[in-house]
Design an enzyme around this catalytic site. Structure first.
Site, mmCIF file in Angstrom:
data_model
loop_
_atom_site.group_PDB
_atom_site.id
_atom_site.type_symbol
_atom_site.label_atom_id
_atom_site.label_comp_id
_atom_site.label_asym_id
_atom_site.label_seq_id
_atom_site.Cartn_x
_atom_site.Cartn_y
_atom_site.Cartn_z
ATOM 1 N N ASP A 145 -41.445 30.737 -10.709
ATOM 2 C CA ASP A 145 -41.399 29.472 -10.710
ATOM 3 C C ASP A 145 -40.551 28.976 -11.851
ATOM 4 O O ASP A 145 -41.100 27.829 -12.687
ATOM 5 C CB ASP A 145 -42.874 28.796 -10.851
ATOM 6 C CG ASP A 145 -43.154 27.254 -10.172
ATOM 7 O OD1 ASP A 145 -42.223 26.788 -9.730
ATOM 8 O OD2 ASP A 145 -44.143 26.619 -10.847
ATOM 9 N N LYS A 147 -38.121 26.417 -13.514
ATOM 10 C CA LYS A 147 -37.683 24.988 -13.352
ATOM 11 C C LYS A 147 -37.676 24.601 -14.722
ATOM 12 O O LYS A 147 -38.563 24.772 -15.774
ATOM 13 C CB LYS A 147 -38.411 24.464 -12.231
ATOM 14 C CG LYS A 147 -40.057 24.363 -12.632
ATOM 15 C CD LYS A 147 -40.782 23.595 -11.154
ATOM 16 C CE LYS A 147 -42.254 23.688 -11.564
ATOM 17 N NZ LYS A 147 -43.007 23.026 -10.504
ATOM 18 N N ASN A 150 -41.066 24.047 -16.576
ATOM 19 C CA ASN A 150 -41.857 25.211 -17.277
ATOM 20 C C ASN A 150 -40.850 26.081 -18.294
ATOM 21 O O ASN A 150 -40.763 27.155 -18.378
ATOM 22 C CB ASN A 150 -41.791 26.201 -16.157
ATOM 23 C CG ASN A 150 -42.819 25.888 -15.120
ATOM 24 O OD1 ASN A 150 -43.719 24.891 -15.370
ATOM 25 N ND2 ASN A 150 -42.986 26.600 -13.959
#
Length: 424
Positions: A145, A147, A150
């Site tokens: 995840d 992106k 993050n």
């Protein structure tokens, strides 16, 4: 004499870590069933980010295995460009993660404020994040995840990877479950034919492209359109691309956004992909020997005089919270717990980085079993994403809001919660 009974109990700093060891400071994030706030250790005076998750809400949203999985993965991880776990513990109401404090905000916050970032700055972040990814892949962990939401900056401007809620160990067997935020998913995830850690390098390419040009390389009005764009559309450059990015920079972006995983930058086995990336001409200004020691001055330094997160969280805590966080002694009787509560009690174990060696639960945590249903949860997602068309599913099941939205990730940040759309 009457005041003697009201004296606070002395704190046992030699005993097991608990909330009494910390001073609770400002609230900086809010999510589906947890919050993030700044805390200070009463003995060492060190500042941290405290992420706390309400157990009852966690059980209601069937996210108990996710929380335990994240807790276990974070104990294994320790890297200069990752938001590392420092303490873990629980009380009767909450599970607590105490993590590195990031005061510089997340890259989504800065991207929305600035529109785009300078190539020099993005190159520095890509170098730091590629170091973090190479480390994770070396210990058989894929993030799944990656992106801008993050990626968190410290007060000096160094980039750190956070939110390991759907991270997972990998082995020779390829994963097939669809998980993550669709806009940053690699095509092999959407193809459902199996994937491995190569997906993280694709996501890094999407992030780098978005940070430089202020838009993602593949877009669509619907999930179906977005899926088609990621899987089929040729990589295109904005009309002013040459003004924002050098030719070597575009070569790296193109290499990371290669649909064939075997030709994608970073994906050669045994760490050779990472070394190949390091040798690329685009990274010539990077001093790799001193990068991980953080001796270099980052090109972008966040404004320390401003809050690099959504300040409304603190106001909500003051005005709307009906059960404000405070340290409480644990109840002695734990005999009437539900199966899920018992699972958290037994498996969300305490951790103190100053007293304990980090360890890996792998391969035993590959499939954490729900004690209530007797079925494996897999690595179900738990955090809604910020960009439109974000998707979080696992094993064909759409999952919405199982855990923490932007404010509740592993350190300080601020972002809006977006409902998820089912994907088939």
């Amino acid at each position: 004499m009457g005041a003697v009974c009201c004296r606070p109990q002395p704190i046992d700093f030699d005993g097991e870590i608990n909330l009494f060891h910390f001073v609770l400071l400002r609230c900086v994030g809010k999510g589906a069933f947890g919050k993030v706030r700044v805390v200070q250790h009463k003995q060492t005076r060190e500042l941290y980010a405290l992420k706390y998750i309400n157990k009852a809400k966690c059980v209601k949203m069937k996210a108990v295995p996710n929380v335990i999985q994240e807790r276990r993965l974070l104990e294994e991880i320790d890297h200069p460009f990752i938001v590392n776990l420092r303490y873990a513990f629980q009380d009767d109401e909450n599970c607590f993660f105490v993590l590195d404090l990031m005061l510089g905000g997340d890259l989504r916050f800065h991207l929305e404020r600035l529109g785009s970032l300078q190539e020099e700055t993005v190159r520095f972040y890509v170098a730091q994040l590629s170091s973090a990814l190479a480390y994770l892949h070396d210990i058989n962990i894929m993030h799944r995840d990656l992106k801008p939401d993050n990626i968190l900056l410290d007060e000096r401007g160094n980039a750190h990877l956070t939110d390991f809620n759907i991270a997972v160990h990998f082995a020779e067997r390829r994963l097939t479950g669809v998980a993550g935020s669709m806009a940053y998913m690699a095509p092999e995830i959407l193809a459902k034919r199996g994937y491995t850690y190569y997906i993280d390098w694709w996501s890094l390419g999407v992030c780098a492209y978005e940070l430089i040009f202020g838009r993602r390389p593949f877009r669509g009005r619907t999930n179906s359109d977005l899926q088609h764009s990621i899987s089929k559309d040729p990589l295109k450059w904005p009309e002013d691309a040459d003004k924002k990015c050098s030719r070597p920079g575009m070569q790296v972006l193109k290499g990371l956004l290669e649909r064939d995983p075997n030709r994608r930058f970073g994906c050669k086995p045994n760490g050779e992909g990472y070394q190949e990336l390091r040798r690329h001409a685009w990274f010539k200004p990077i001093d790799w020997d001193t990068l991980e020691s953080k001796e270099q001055t980052p090109p972008f330094i966040p404004d320390a005089k401003k809050a690099n997160f959504d300040a409304s969280h603190e106001l909500e805590e003051l005005l709307l919270e009906d059960n404000p966080l405070k340290a409480k002694a644990r109840k002695a009787n734990q005999d009437n717990l539900s199966a899920e509560m018992r699972q958290m009690e037994e498996q969300f174990t305490s951790y103190d980085f100053k007293k304990m060696q980090r360890r890996s639960y792998y391969p035993h945590n590959q499939h954490i079993i729900s004690t209530a249903t007797g079925t494996s949860s897999g690595m179900a997602s738990s955090r809604p994403g910020t960009p439109a068309n974000d998707l979080r599913t696992e094993n064909g099941i759409s999952i919405a809001g199982n855990s923490l939205d932007g404010g509740d990730s592993d350190a300080i940040r601020g972002e809006k919660m977006v409902s998820e759309k089912e994907f088939s």
